[in-house]
Design an enzyme around this catalytic site. Structure first.
Site: not given
Ligand code: TPP
Length: 551
Positions: A115-116, A464, A29, A468, A52, A435, A462, A408
């Site tokens: 609000h906000h 997950g 608004d 990490e 956003e 993913d 892959n 990153g």
């Molecule tokens: N949250 C954010 C906003 N940015 C980050 N870099 C992280 C958490 C920590 N982090 C870095 S890489 C990653 C995470 C959670 C996993 C990425 O997984 P995916 O996109 O499936 O890529 P893959 O390594 O499996 O190819």
């Protein structure tokens, strides 16, 4: 002049004047009336986003391709959702103007519990949160609006970093007069004496260096010397490389380009060409942890010339107040007159032909993609196996590559691809996302479909968070994610879905899907099934370095 010309119109004219023709964001608004001006503006188009954060990423992707971007949010809730994205633009030097629609000045002055807000009558909390992540901020008032708009935009362009404007609803409606000039970045006044001393030091250093190499990175792109470097390397090539953040600066198929430099994790011929040179000219380089495999670069100050946006160093000696343009011009003229700055033969990387058989792995995936990329593509690779695998690609001419290795933030690339395609509707956009990353920001796929965009999306499944898992907790459930039916997503996000989807697990299937995608005039989503623990070589070294630094 129109009678009802307002501050809102002035701001929009200023955006258009800097080449910003699309404004990303979410209504609220406090900005709805300003949005009426946006809708009526002949040269700035409204691009609604799903949230956003995505709008901030989209404005960043747009800004990297167009020179600058902008987003509009509402007060508090909207701007704080965007803050991660704007911080990324700040860290990675992307000029993005954040416009926040705010309550009218009178209610702010009375400290009403609106609000906000945090309910404490203080309306300064949020712009103060933006102070560390923007080059300039302004709270617009009736008295200062046009002056402050100009100041913030000029600083944003000069420093190539975000600007922040709080626009109270009543100020947006106040009368203004249209601008009569164009805002340009404030140039650094050349100091001839200092430039002369710089030239002499460069001459002295290069005359004692039989082998000279060039290492360029993202700040060369941000501060406008990319074309100069390209022409230099085309006319009189010397061995040259980029880091991952600056990938795409050069035509990587030209003689002299050796590859992507990543410190100790570089391919041997890249490491030799850069670290083995007597002098390395670094232009717009920042050595950050992940792109140097944990600061493993061997480039002592005594053997480097370092060109930064507003200063330069030759060996141990710093020269302040020299613009990147002036420093690069000087280097080019010195190198042209220095017979030692010529190209030594650099071994060509072995020619790679795509595999067309077998189950997909990281290796065969990147080989197949390599054969698909063509000049002029815009390539985006999200943090994870995508970005680090992309480091090994050899990019043809005029390919723009968007990654975010310093900030990153996973999920950045999908909305950034939306922004990049909005800026460059005629160019082919190829998005590489994990993913895990895609689950953060997938909603913007709906906006791509709404706007008839046709990027090619490679969803690297892959199962997950592989990167990490490689750092820590390979089999821990915190590195698992919900298993989505990816090929159904476009249909869920668009009524009249103009998308085509594939799930591929064989190399030949990937090659066929890419081929089909490049001929069909629809958005393509290719879910690429990859082994859970498979890593590109570079990422193996990087994850090892990160785990060691965290222990
Ligand atoms: N949250 C954010 C906003 N940015 C980050 N870099 C992280 C958490 C920590 N982090 C870095 S890489 C990653 C995470 C959670 C996993 C990425 O997984 P995916 O996109 O499936 O890529 P893959 O390594 O499996 O190819």
């Amino acid at each position: 002049m129109q009678n009802d010309y307002s501050v809102a119109d002035y701001l929009l004219d200023r955006l258009a004047g800097c080449g910003i023709h699309h404004l990303f964001g979410v209504p609220g608004d406090y900005n709805l009336q300003f949005l009426d001006n946006v809708i009526q503006h002949p040269a700035v188009h409204w691009v609604g986003c799903a949230n956003e954060l995505n709008a901030a990423y989209a404005a960043d992707g747009y800004g990297r391709c167009q020179g600058a971007g902008a987003l509009l949010t509402t007060f508090g809730v909207g701007e704080l959702s965007a803050i991660n994205g704007v911080a990324g633009s700040f860290a990675e030097y992307v000029p993005v103007l954040q416009i926040v629609g705010a309550p009218c000045r009178s209610v702010q002055q009375r400290g009403e519990l609106l609000h906000h807000t945090l309910g404490d009558g203080d309306f300064s909390h949020f712009w103060r949160m933006y102070e560390p992540i923007s080059a300039a901020q302004a709270v617009l008032t009736a008295q200062n609006a046009c002056y402050e708009i100009d100041r913030v935009i000029r600083t944003m362009l000069s420093e190539s970093r975000p600007g922040y404007l709080m626009l109270p609803a009543d100020v947006a409606k106040m009368a203004a007069t249209p601008p009569v000039n164009v805002i340009t970045p404030s140039p650094l006044q050349p100091n001839e004496a200092r430039l002369d001393s710089f030239r002499h030091r460069v001459q002295a250093m290069l005359s004692e260096s039989p082998h000279v190499a060039l290492l360029a990175d993202f700040l060369a792109h941000r501060f406008g010397v990319q074309k100069m470097l390209q022409c230099w390397m085309k006319d009189s090539p010397i061995p040259h490389a980029t880091l991952l953040m600056g990938k795409g600066l050069f035509d990587e198929t030209q003689p002299g380009f050796v590859g992507t430099y990543s410190g100790a994790a570089s391919p041997p011929q890249v490491r030799e060409a850069i670290e083995g040179a007597d002098t390395v000219i670094c232009v717009g380089v920042r050595f950050t942890d992940t792109i140097t495999a944990g600061f493993t670069q061997q480039l002592p100050a005594a053997r480097t010339i370092d060109i930064q946006p507003f200063s330069a160093r030759v060996g141990e000696e710093w020269f302040s107040g020299i613009s990147m343009q002036d420093a690069v011009n000087t280097l080019i003229s010195v190198c042209r007159n220095n017979p030692r700055c010529v190209l030594d033969p650099v071994p060509e990387p072995s020619a790679r032909s795509p595999y067309h058989s077998g189950t997909l792995s990281q290796h065969t995936f990147w080989q197949t993609l390599q054969a698909f990329i063509r000049p002029g593509d815009i390539l985006l690779a999200d943090q994870g196996t995508a970005a680090f695998g992309a480091a090994s690609l050899r990019l043809p001419a005029e390919v723009e590559m968007l990654t975010q290795p310093l900030w990153g933030s996973i999920g950045y690339c999908l909305p950034a691809a939306f922004g990049a395609q909005t800026a460059c509707p005629e160019r082919r956009v190829i998005l590489l996302s994990g993913d895990g990353a895609a689950q953060l920001t997938i909603q913007e796929l709906g906006s791509m479909l709404r706007d008839g965009q046709r990027p090619i999306i490679l969803l690297l499944n892959n199962d997950g968070y592989t990167v990490e898992r490689a750092i820590h907790g390979a089999h821990q459930r915190y590195n698992d994610i919900a298993r989505w039916n990816w090929t159904h997503i476009p249909h869920a996000l668009s009524h009249d879905c103009q998308a085509e989807c594939w799930r591929v697990s064989e190399t030949v299937q990937l090659a066929e899907a890419l081929e089909a995608a490049s001929h069909h005039h629809r958005l393509a989503l290719i879910e690429v099934m990859l082994p859970q623990a498979d890593l590109p070589d570079l990422l193996r070294d990087v994850t090892h370095a990160l785990e060691t630094r965290n222990s």
